[in-house]
Design a protein around this motif. Structure first.
Motif, PDB file in Angstrom:
ATOM      1  N   SER A  50       0.754  -1.141   0.019  1.00 13.56           N
ATOM      2  CA  SER A  50       0.041  -0.018   0.102  1.00 13.56           C
ATOM      3  C   SER A  50       0.876   1.075   0.084  1.00 13.56           C
ATOM      4  O   SER A  50       0.724   2.284  -0.865  1.00 13.56           O
ATOM      5  N   LEU A  51       1.977   1.323   0.937  1.00 18.49           N
ATOM      6  CA  LEU A  51       2.868   2.370   0.968  1.00 18.49           C
ATOM      7  C   LEU A  51       3.634   2.664  -0.658  1.00 18.49           C
ATOM      8  O   LEU A  51       3.758   3.572  -1.081  1.00 18.49           O
ATOM      9  N   LEU A  52       4.040   1.753  -1.226  1.00 15.61           N
ATOM     10  CA  LEU A  52       4.567   1.451  -2.479  1.00 15.61           C
ATOM     11  C   LEU A  52       3.520   2.212  -3.476  1.00 15.61           C
ATOM     12  O   LEU A  52       3.951   3.137  -4.248  1.00 15.61           O
ATOM     13  N   LYS A  53       2.407   1.907  -3.345  1.00 17.23           N
ATOM     14  CA  LYS A  53       1.295   2.328  -4.481  1.00 17.23           C
ATOM     15  C   LYS A  53       1.305   3.766  -4.054  1.00 17.23           C
ATOM     16  O   LYS A  53       1.044   4.719  -4.939  1.00 17.23           O
ATOM     17  N   ARG A  54       1.129   4.025  -3.009  1.00 20.46           N
ATOM     18  CA  ARG A  54       0.675   5.652  -2.668  1.00 20.46           C
ATOM     19  C   ARG A  54       1.830   6.439  -2.938  1.00 20.46           C
ATOM     20  O   ARG A  54       1.630   7.737  -3.156  1.00 20.46           O
ATOM     21  N   ASP A  71      -1.216  11.980  -0.694  1.00 20.85           N
ATOM     22  CA  ASP A  71       0.137  11.250  -1.085  1.00 20.85           C
ATOM     23  C   ASP A  71       0.423  11.489  -2.406  1.00 20.85           C
ATOM     24  O   ASP A  71      -0.341  12.367  -3.236  1.00 20.85           O
ATOM     25  N   GLU A  72       1.547  11.002  -2.900  1.00 20.95           N
ATOM     26  CA  GLU A  72       2.089  11.406  -4.206  1.00 20.95           C
ATOM     27  C   GLU A  72       1.011  10.907  -5.462  1.00 20.95           C
ATOM     28  O   GLU A  72       0.761  11.874  -6.170  1.00 20.95           O
ATOM     29  N   ALA A 123       0.187  18.105   8.983  1.00 23.53           N
ATOM     30  CA  ALA A 123       0.651  16.821   8.385  1.00 23.53           C
ATOM     31  C   ALA A 123       1.229  15.885   9.107  1.00 23.53           C
ATOM     32  O   ALA A 123       2.421  16.027   9.252  1.00 23.53           O
ATOM     33  N   ILE A 124       0.594  14.938   9.353  1.00 20.89           N
ATOM     34  CA  ILE A 124       0.783  13.932  10.208  1.00 20.89           C
ATOM     35  C   ILE A 124       0.700  12.493   9.666  1.00 20.89           C
ATOM     36  O   ILE A 124       1.264  11.496  10.489  1.00 20.89           O
ATOM     37  N   GLY A 132       2.269   7.642   3.772  1.00 21.86           N
ATOM     38  CA  GLY A 132       2.580   8.184   2.296  1.00 21.86           C
ATOM     39  C   GLY A 132       2.278   9.453   2.206  1.00 21.86           C
ATOM     40  O   GLY A 132       2.383   9.927   0.889  1.00 21.86           O
ATOM     41  N   ALA A 133       1.495  10.171   2.949  1.00 12.62           N
ATOM     42  CA  ALA A 133       1.271  11.526   2.783  1.00 12.62           C
ATOM     43  C   ALA A 133       2.535  12.331   2.548  1.00 12.62           C
ATOM     44  O   ALA A 133       3.472  12.242   3.136  1.00 12.62           O
TER      45      ALA A 133
END
Length: 427
Positions: A156-160, A225-226, A251-252, A257-258
């Motif tokens: 999920s983090l990779l995709k975001r 996120d990105e 911004a926390i 991924g934000a």
């Protein structure tokens, strides 16, 4: 893209309404400036309690009712279903109920339903649950259930963030892509990732969606996120119809991924952008406003409420120590001492307190476990108000199971299939 931008400028070229009267009359000067600044990329810095939702909804209502912009080309984007429901309700009350209101995920879903083929998405695709994806990943990679859950979070983090990854996470990402393509499903992150791919690779689709949404307001900008940023950027064209609202001090969510650089990036991507700040706080007491500004090292907002009770700070060693302090404080207050008395004052409460007079607020659901343990040890009754995911409800699980067992019928719409599945469950 250029045509859509020109149409957006023509739609907002009508003379502005008089300074007095009209939809914006009830806003304070900073809010009115933010809501009424049209035709240029706009970044609004809005701290807690500054009325950002009020600005967002009044801006769209102003466009529709006083600038002659069709509601159908206006879009509000936020993060949660609850937020979209609140925005839709407020817009309807302002006479702008025809504006589109989406979360990032439902916006991506709308793009994929129409143009998903450009990203290789099969017609009639579905959204796989976390449990289904974890089981598929476990079977494909021979992972344990715990490993599968960890890999899902890493994917999920990779995709975001738009990264490909390496090692286990990269292998899990590739496996999930293969499984999704083979079985006709996507996950929630894919709704945004694949929508971005559509807009990047299909000029006709990009032109359609830029023309469809010529005025966009994005809420909680600090949380994008990105991929969410790229989706906004692709939809906005030259940015003349784009307004983003947020607060860099909130911004926390970098851990999921934000992208905290989104504010500087916005100014770089849209050099003509204006930046405005909502400088008043209507929600918190003056004490809270001053304390939060001191904590952040920021300029204090102009508090619109008088100073309140003093703020007491307790530094805990860990979450269990913190929970024990909360429980002990409640016990002390129930024993006849108010918060000041519990910390050295002799002041007495105006009236006895009961358990129903207390609320404990926390940021994420993971923090609840330590509090529950502390309350159980202290014999303090409590009710946890965090709603359970709707997908975990037994009735919902039963209907979803019946849907999976039913033979696919491309001629039946979703409502008919749900009704048939519900009928099977009742039997």
């Amino acid at each position: 893209g250029g045509g859509a931008g020109r149409r957006g400028r023509r739609a907002s070229a009508a003379p502005p309404p008089p300074a007095r009267g009209g939809i914006l009359a009830g806003l304070d000067p900073e809010q009115r400036d933010a809501a009424g600044t049209i035709g240029t990329p706009l970044l609004v810095i809005a701290g807690p309690g500054s009325g950002k939702t009020r600005v967002l909804t009044h801006r769209l209502a102003h466009l529709v009712r006083e600038r002659g912009v069709p509601a159908s080309v206006c879009l509000a984007v936020t993060f949660t279903r609850r937020a979209t429901e609140e925005l839709a309700s407020r817009l309807a009350a302002l006479g702008a109920g025809g504006c589109a209101v989406h979360s990032f995920h439902t916006l991506g879903l709308a793009i994929l339903r129409r143009d998903g083929a450009a990203a290789g998405v099969a017609p009639g695709f579905r959204i796989a649950s976390e449990a289904e994806r974890a089981e598929a990943l476990r079977a494909a990679l021979g992972a344990t259930p715990g490993q599968a859950q960890r890999l899902l979070r890493e994917v999920s983090l990779l995709k975001r963030t738009g990264a490909e990854g390496a090692g286990e996470a990269g292998a899990a990402l590739a496996a999930l892509r293969r499984l999704g393509a083979a079985q006709g499903w996507v996950d929630l992150d894919d709704l945004i990732v694949l929508a971005v791919r559509v807009l990047e690779t299909d000029p006709a689709a990009a032109a359609h969606w830029r023309g469809r949404f010529r005025h966009i307001v994005a809420d909680e900008f600090q949380d994008v996120d990105e991929m969410q940023y790229r989706l906004l950027r692709l939809l906005a064209g030259d940015g003349s119809g784009l307004c983003v609202i947020g607060d860099p001090d909130q911004a926390i969510y970098g851990f999921r991924g934000a992208d905290a650089t989104c504010f500087a990036r916005f100014a770089s991507d849209f050099p003509a952008a204006r930046t405005l700040r909502l400088a008043r706080n209507y929600r918190s007491t003056g004490t809270i406003v001053a304390a939060s500004a001191a904590l952040l090292g920021a300029r204090a907002a102009e508090a619109q409420r008088s100073a309140g009770a003093p703020i007491l700070l307790h530094e805990a060693a860990d979450e269990r120590d913190e929970a024990a302090f909360v429980a002990a404080t409640i016990e002390a207050l129930l024993g006849g001492h108010d918060m000041l008395a519990a910390n050295g004052s002799t002041a007495e409460p105006a009236a006895p307190l009961g358990f129903a007079d207390f609320a404990v607020l926390y940021r994420t659901d993971a923090q609840a476990a330590a509090l529950r343990e502390a309350f159980d040890r202290a014999g303090i009754p409590f009710r946890k108000s965090t709603p359970a995911p709707i997908a975990a409800h037994p009735g919902v699980r039963a209907v979803l199971g019946a849907l999976e067992r039913m033979a696919a019928d491309d001629g039946a719409d979703l409502a008919a299939r749900l009704a048939a599945a519900a009928e099977q469950v009742r039997r």
